[in-house]
Enzyme design. Structure first.
Site, PDB file in Angstrom:
ATOM      1  N   ASP A  65       0.756  -1.123  -0.114  1.00 35.89           N
ATOM      2  CA  ASP A  65       0.026   0.045  -0.124  1.00 35.89           C
ATOM      3  C   ASP A  65       1.035   1.115  -0.227  1.00 35.89           C
ATOM      4  O   ASP A  65       1.455   1.683   0.950  1.00 35.89           O
ATOM      5  CB  ASP A  65      -0.802   0.045   1.077  1.00 35.89           C
ATOM      6  CG  ASP A  65      -1.999   1.127   1.229  1.00 35.89           C
ATOM      7  OD1 ASP A  65      -1.566   1.955   0.465  1.00 35.89           O
ATOM      8  OD2 ASP A  65      -2.723   1.265   2.093  1.00 35.89           O
ATOM      9  N   TYR A 158      -6.590  15.350  -7.693  1.00 38.32           N
ATOM     10  CA  TYR A 158      -5.371  14.631  -8.603  1.00 38.32           C
ATOM     11  C   TYR A 158      -4.702  15.787  -9.157  1.00 38.32           C
ATOM     12  O   TYR A 158      -3.549  15.662  -9.066  1.00 38.32           O
ATOM     13  CB  TYR A 158      -6.119  13.737  -9.563  1.00 38.32           C
ATOM     14  CG  TYR A 158      -5.228  12.966 -10.808  1.00 38.32           C
ATOM     15  CD1 TYR A 158      -4.702  11.985 -10.097  1.00 38.32           C
ATOM     16  CD2 TYR A 158      -5.205  13.568 -11.750  1.00 38.32           C
ATOM     17  CE1 TYR A 158      -3.632  11.105 -11.127  1.00 38.32           C
ATOM     18  CE2 TYR A 158      -4.528  12.738 -12.825  1.00 38.32           C
ATOM     19  CZ  TYR A 158      -3.720  11.793 -12.732  1.00 38.32           C
ATOM     20  OH  TYR A 158      -2.838  11.142 -13.410  1.00 38.32           O
ATOM     21  N   LYS A 162      -0.399  16.130  -8.818  1.00 38.20           N
ATOM     22  CA  LYS A 162       0.260  16.095  -9.959  1.00 38.20           C
ATOM     23  C   LYS A 162       1.246  17.321 -10.219  1.00 38.20           C
ATOM     24  O   LYS A 162       2.493  17.187 -10.619  1.00 38.20           O
ATOM     25  CB  LYS A 162      -0.421  15.556 -11.494  1.00 38.20           C
ATOM     26  CG  LYS A 162      -0.872  13.986 -11.335  1.00 38.20           C
ATOM     27  CD  LYS A 162       0.258  13.069 -10.933  1.00 38.20           C
ATOM     28  CE  LYS A 162      -0.230  11.801 -11.080  1.00 38.20           C
ATOM     29  NZ  LYS A 162       0.848  10.562 -10.774  1.00 38.20           N
TER      30      LYS A 162
END
Length: 260
Positions: A65, A158, A162
């Site tokens: 994980d 997200y 990034k």
């Protein structure tokens, strides 16, 4: 195929499917021994055995994980112990549930940042001593055009992760250069993967492909080719950079070119 990575060990996170699988296959074809780290390690094991019955003698899959730092530290130690060396780390694993901005919870944001960005820090820290023992190494990461270049509804978390990844690439490249460790990334555009298929039907894919100047969606192999280049001797003088692999979709003139 040059077998340029014969005798080298490459670790790929999120390598069980999609872009990650393409990266694993590309490095394996070039002769590397590949370690695959994934929450779906059993999927990777079955795929490796199905692809080549003897492949498990060379490649291994690890249940990890990436949101847990302790598991990352243990992973690097196990890979170096199992393979005897570590030459390339590709952080490809990502978490990006499509979530409207107003519905993002602390859990969603926390796991997104932990897997996409935090894991990159811990992988770099854990792998650096192994790289130094080999006289250098390559740290690579799958970034995205989402965040650094464009934005999409439902992916604010997200995009933020990034954008952070690209900042890390530049800063880490400076700090790790004295150890002959290069740090680079690839920014994929729309790539045909199981994750993308979950976003819509075939008609949507066709519309997206029609908006790309090169007239098609990308394939995992397109991203893998860029990764292999960045890990190769040909890119020995490249660090702190990202390569955009999106068929020209994020060029400012792309819409005009497609209409034309």
């Amino acid at each position: 195929m040059t077998r340029a990575f014969e005798g080298r060990t490459v670790l790929v996170t999120g390598g069980a499917q999609g872009i990650g699988r393409g990266i694993v296959e590309a490095f394996a074809r070039e002769g590397a021994a590949v370690a695959v780290a994934d929450l779906q390690a059993e999927v990777a094991r079955e795929w490796l055995e199905r692809t080549d019955g003897d492949s498990m003698r060379t490649h291994r899959a690890y249940d990890v994980d990436l949101a847990e730092r302790e598991q990352i530290d243990a992973l690097i130690s196990r890979v170096e112990a199992d393979f005897g060396r570590l030459d390339v780390v590709v952080h490809n694993a990502a978490y990006f549930p499509l979530t409207p901005f107003g519905e993002i919870t602390p859990d969603v944001l926390g796991r997104t940042l932990a897997v996409n960005l935090g894991a990159l820090f811990w992988l770099a820290q854990a792998a650096t001593p192994a790289f130094v023992r080999q006289g250098g190494g390559r740290l690579l990461v799958t970034s995205s055009v989402t965040g650094p270049r464009v934005a999409y509804p439902g992916l604010a978390h997200y995009a933020a992760s990034k954008a952070g990844v690209n900042g890390f690439i530049r800063a880490a490249a400076l700090e790790l250069a004295p150890y002959r460790i290069t740090v680079n990334g690839v920014e994929p555009g729309m790539i045909r993967t199981p994750a993308m298929e979950n976003l819509g039907d075939a008609a949507l894919s066709e519309r997206i492909a029609g908006a790309v100047p090169l007239g098609r969606l990308g394939e995992p192999e397109d991203i893998a080719a860029a990764m292999v280049y960045l890990a190769s001797p040909a890119a020995a003088y490249v660090t702190g950079q990202t390569i955009v692999v999106d068929g020209g979709a994020t060029l400012p003139e792309a819409s005009v070119a497609v209409l034309g």
